[in-house]
Design a protein around this motif. Structure first.
Motif, mmCIF file in Angstrom:
data_model
loop_
_atom_site.group_PDB
_atom_site.id
_atom_site.type_symbol
_atom_site.label_atom_id
_atom_site.label_comp_id
_atom_site.label_asym_id
_atom_site.label_seq_id
_atom_site.Cartn_x
_atom_site.Cartn_y
_atom_site.Cartn_z
ATOM 1 N N ASP A 153 36.467 39.947 -8.230
ATOM 2 C CA ASP A 153 35.716 38.649 -8.938
ATOM 3 C C ASP A 153 34.593 38.630 -10.115
ATOM 4 N N TYR A 154 34.284 40.135 -10.417
ATOM 5 C CA TYR A 154 33.871 40.454 -12.146
ATOM 6 C C TYR A 154 34.999 39.969 -12.455
ATOM 7 N N ARG A 155 35.887 40.078 -12.353
ATOM 8 C CA ARG A 155 36.841 40.507 -13.587
ATOM 9 C C ARG A 155 37.414 38.419 -14.101
ATOM 10 N N ARG A 156 37.731 38.135 -12.542
ATOM 11 C CA ARG A 156 38.123 36.784 -12.443
ATOM 12 C C ARG A 156 36.473 35.844 -13.180
ATOM 13 N N LEU A 157 35.082 36.909 -13.296
ATOM 14 C CA LEU A 157 34.534 35.718 -14.164
ATOM 15 C C LEU A 157 34.321 36.042 -15.657
ATOM 16 N N GLY A 158 35.464 36.789 -15.838
ATOM 17 C CA GLY A 158 35.163 37.649 -17.186
ATOM 18 C C GLY A 158 34.086 38.128 -17.059
ATOM 19 N N TYR A 159 33.758 39.262 -16.843
ATOM 20 C CA TYR A 159 32.611 40.864 -17.138
ATOM 21 C C TYR A 159 33.129 42.122 -17.713
ATOM 22 N N THR A 191 14.976 39.972 -21.543
ATOM 23 C CA THR A 191 14.815 38.638 -22.214
ATOM 24 C C THR A 191 15.683 37.548 -20.976
ATOM 25 N N SER A 192 15.214 36.526 -21.246
ATOM 26 C CA SER A 192 15.521 35.266 -20.464
ATOM 27 C C SER A 192 17.884 34.822 -20.693
ATOM 28 N N LYS A 193 18.205 35.742 -21.593
ATOM 29 C CA LYS A 193 19.788 35.913 -21.472
ATOM 30 C C LYS A 193 20.207 36.556 -20.669
ATOM 31 N N ARG A 194 21.210 35.792 -19.578
ATOM 32 C CA ARG A 194 22.260 36.171 -18.641
ATOM 33 C C ARG A 194 23.555 36.585 -18.882
ATOM 34 N N ALA A 195 23.733 38.037 -18.160
ATOM 35 C CA ALA A 195 25.351 38.683 -18.663
ATOM 36 C C ALA A 195 26.053 37.472 -19.012
ATOM 37 N N SER A 196 26.325 36.163 -18.168
ATOM 38 C CA SER A 196 27.492 35.469 -18.358
ATOM 39 C C SER A 196 26.857 34.627 -19.946
ATOM 40 N N ASP A 197 25.525 35.249 -20.584
ATOM 41 C CA ASP A 197 25.978 34.308 -21.943
ATOM 42 C C ASP A 197 26.821 35.068 -22.835
ATOM 43 N N TYR A 198 27.283 36.062 -22.495
ATOM 44 C CA TYR A 198 28.143 37.102 -23.543
ATOM 45 C C TYR A 198 29.827 36.722 -22.882
ATOM 46 N N LEU A 199 29.806 35.530 -22.258
ATOM 47 C CA LEU A 199 31.797 35.983 -21.211
ATOM 48 C C LEU A 199 31.724 34.767 -22.555
ATOM 49 N N PRO A 200 32.976 35.209 -22.245
ATOM 50 C CA PRO A 200 34.074 33.942 -23.267
ATOM 51 C C PRO A 200 34.229 32.541 -22.859
ATOM 52 N N PRO A 201 33.604 31.764 -23.713
ATOM 53 C CA PRO A 201 34.473 30.301 -22.786
ATOM 54 C C PRO A 201 35.020 29.870 -21.775
ATOM 55 N N LYS A 202 34.744 29.437 -20.645
ATOM 56 C CA LYS A 202 36.121 29.080 -19.741
ATOM 57 C C LYS A 202 37.189 28.077 -20.300
ATOM 58 N N ASP A 203 38.634 27.200 -20.293
ATOM 59 C CA ASP A 203 39.418 26.736 -20.280
ATOM 60 C C ASP A 203 38.562 26.089 -19.415
ATOM 61 N N ASP A 204 39.801 24.513 -19.557
ATOM 62 C CA ASP A 204 38.758 23.272 -18.570
ATOM 63 C C ASP A 204 39.843 23.386 -16.846
ATOM 64 N N ASN A 205 40.672 24.252 -17.430
ATOM 65 C CA ASN A 205 41.326 25.051 -15.315
ATOM 66 C C ASN A 205 40.652 25.394 -15.282
ATOM 67 N N GLU A 206 39.646 26.512 -15.160
ATOM 68 C CA GLU A 206 38.562 27.364 -14.965
ATOM 69 C C GLU A 206 37.404 26.574 -14.336
ATOM 70 N N LYS A 207 37.073 25.619 -15.484
ATOM 71 C CA LYS A 207 35.608 25.375 -15.596
ATOM 72 C C LYS A 207 35.591 24.084 -14.423
ATOM 73 N N ASN A 208 36.931 23.195 -14.345
ATOM 74 C CA ASN A 208 36.923 22.196 -12.907
ATOM 75 C C ASN A 208 37.664 22.895 -11.373
ATOM 76 N N GLY A 209 37.912 24.309 -10.895
ATOM 77 C CA GLY A 209 38.788 24.816 -10.247
ATOM 78 C C GLY A 209 37.826 25.311 -9.418
ATOM 79 N N ASN A 210 36.403 24.992 -9.519
ATOM 80 C CA ASN A 210 35.963 24.691 -7.834
ATOM 81 C C ASN A 210 34.938 23.549 -7.127
ATOM 82 N N ASN A 211 35.477 22.782 -6.747
ATOM 83 C CA ASN A 211 34.396 21.521 -6.774
ATOM 84 C C ASN A 211 33.060 21.834 -4.874
#
Length: 290
Positions: free
Chosen positions: A135-141, A266-286
């Protein structure tokens, strides 16, 4: 509690939702979900369907489910605030299982698959770790962060095992001890730390930077070692050790901050350092996501 106008659920349809900051959970409008799944043309029709469904659930012996559901005032389509039956995520999934609907079938299959995977993980705990890594790999960590996070999970498990050995119970006592430990090294209780990072349901450790995660792991590992040496019994003795373990990490944090000339919390999250997801990944889970 903070109310949100709508949350996306099933084919981009909208459902009213409230975030409960005290309980740290979402409450969903039951009739909105029913209207989406059953294609009821009106809110009144969905309310009637829900009344019939509640009667059937009572007959099936699901009284505890209905008791846990509650009413909150939500804004209706006419702009007025009206009492509305709401359910949290667990209750909502149970209700959905009782709705005969083609739209609900994919989610029912998902619930069954998750249940099977969870049963497998209970029989073989290593599967839980493997799933977490996937799951962490899928999320881009990064692999470095993932390795550190997996180690932190092991350390946390060792600490909670110690708490159980010392007579502590999961739930309120574990949460209280975690607050004590977290405040000792970071200066904030868990909820305050989550507020700093703008989190709600998200796991705090999943949103820590490498340095924050390392300090939290140090605090928990220190508390575990102290507990194993001193064999505390009862809440007060376990609380004292949790604080002492946190103090070890606080000293390390302050030394590092002195060397850096800046704070490391810090207020920053680990996810702030992840590369941006493409449109398919953004819309993949509703489903059940904001």
């Amino acid at each position: 509690m903070a109310e949100y106008p709508a949350i996306k659920l099933f084919d981009e349809k909208q459902v009213r939702v409230v975030w409960d900051d005290m309980e740290e959970k979402y409450w969903f409008s039951v009739t909105d979900v029913i209207q989406v799944l059953t294609d009821q043309p009106t809110a009144r029709g969905a309310s009637t369907y829900w009344a019939v469904l509640k009667k059937r659930l009572r007959e099936e012996g699901a009284n505890e489910l209905l008791t846990k559901c509650k009413q909150l005032k939500l804004q209706a389509t006419d702009g007025k605030m009206r009492k509305t039956d709401v359910a949290d995520t667990e209750q909502l999934l149970r209700i959905i299982q009782s709705i005969p609907s083609k739209k609900a079938e994919p989610l029912k299959q998902w619930i069954a698959r998750v249940a099977r995977e969870r049963i497998d993980q209970l029989q073989d705990p290593e599967l839980s770790i493997q799933q977490a890594v996937t799951d962490y790999r899928r999320l881009g960590y990064s692999e470095n962060w993932i390795n550190q996070r997996v180690r932190s999970i092991e350390v946390r498990k060792e600490l909670t095992d110690e708490w159980k050995r010392g007579g502590m119970e999961e739930g309120l006592q574990f949460a209280s001890l975690t607050d004590i430990l977290t405040q000792a090294w970071s200066g904030m209780k868990t909820k305050e730390y989550k507020h700093l990072k703008g989190l709600r349901k998200e796991n705090l450790r999943d949103n820590m930077t490498n340095v924050e995660l390392a300090l939290n792991t140090l605090a928990e590992a220190s508390a575990t070692e102290l507990s194993q040496q001193r064999n505390p019994q009862g809440f007060n003795e376990n609380a004292a050790i949790a604080k002492e373990g946190g103090e070890v990490a606080r000293v390390a944090r302050e030394q590092l901050e002195t060397s850096l000339g800046r704070g490391v919390i810090t207020s920053k999250r680990a996810s702030d350092y992840l590369p941006p997801k493409d449109d398919n990944e953004k819309n993949g889970n509703n489903a059940l996501t904001e």
